[in-house]
Design a protein around this motif. Structure first.
Motif: not given
Length: 140
Positions: A34-37, A96-100, A113-114, A121-122
């Protein structure tokens, strides 16, 4: 002559996701779908046996090697979820610094996992990747 293994296929993305044994990984795959779409505006397509890709581009290297690839994508593998994202080094480091929680390779980011990552950020990472790839490989 070398033949690419990762080509766009007619396989159903939904059928692929439904075959994921781990419930949480299957749920994460639907969330990423859903997110990428939403972010790319492209319909998801299977690339090879296990990559869900969005959009495509044609590349040709100075060596003469060429092929097609998705602009961005992901693969819910058994060990980790691979996110296929690439940007320039400066943007990559900033995102990537604050990506998780993640590990990364040259053009992949691996997550468990998501819920471990920052979704905003993603989304920015996806947008930056699409912009860079389309600028690098115009005429798509």
């Amino acid at each position: 002559m070398y033949e690419l293994k990762t080509k766009e296929t007619d396989r159903s993305v939904i059928e692929f996701i439904e075959q994921i044994e781990q419930l949480k990984k299957r749920q994460d795959a639907y969330q990423l779908l859903d997110l990428f779409t939403e972010v790319t505006g492209y319909e998801a397509k299977m690339w090879g046996p296990s990559i869900i890709g969005f959009g495509s581009y044609h590349y040709k290297y100075a060596s003469g090697h060429e092929g097609d690839a998705p602009l961005v994508g992901f693969s819910p593998r058994k060990a980790k979820i691979s996110l296929y994202l690439t940007t320039n080094e400066e943007i990559r480091e900033r995102l990537l610094k604050d990506f998780g929680k993640h590990t990364s390779g040259k053009s992949c980011v691996y997550i468990n996992k998501v819920s471990d990552i920052n979704i905003d950020i993603l989304k920015e990472f996806i947008t930056e990747t699409v912009t860079l790839v389309q600028k690098t490989y115009p005429n798509q």
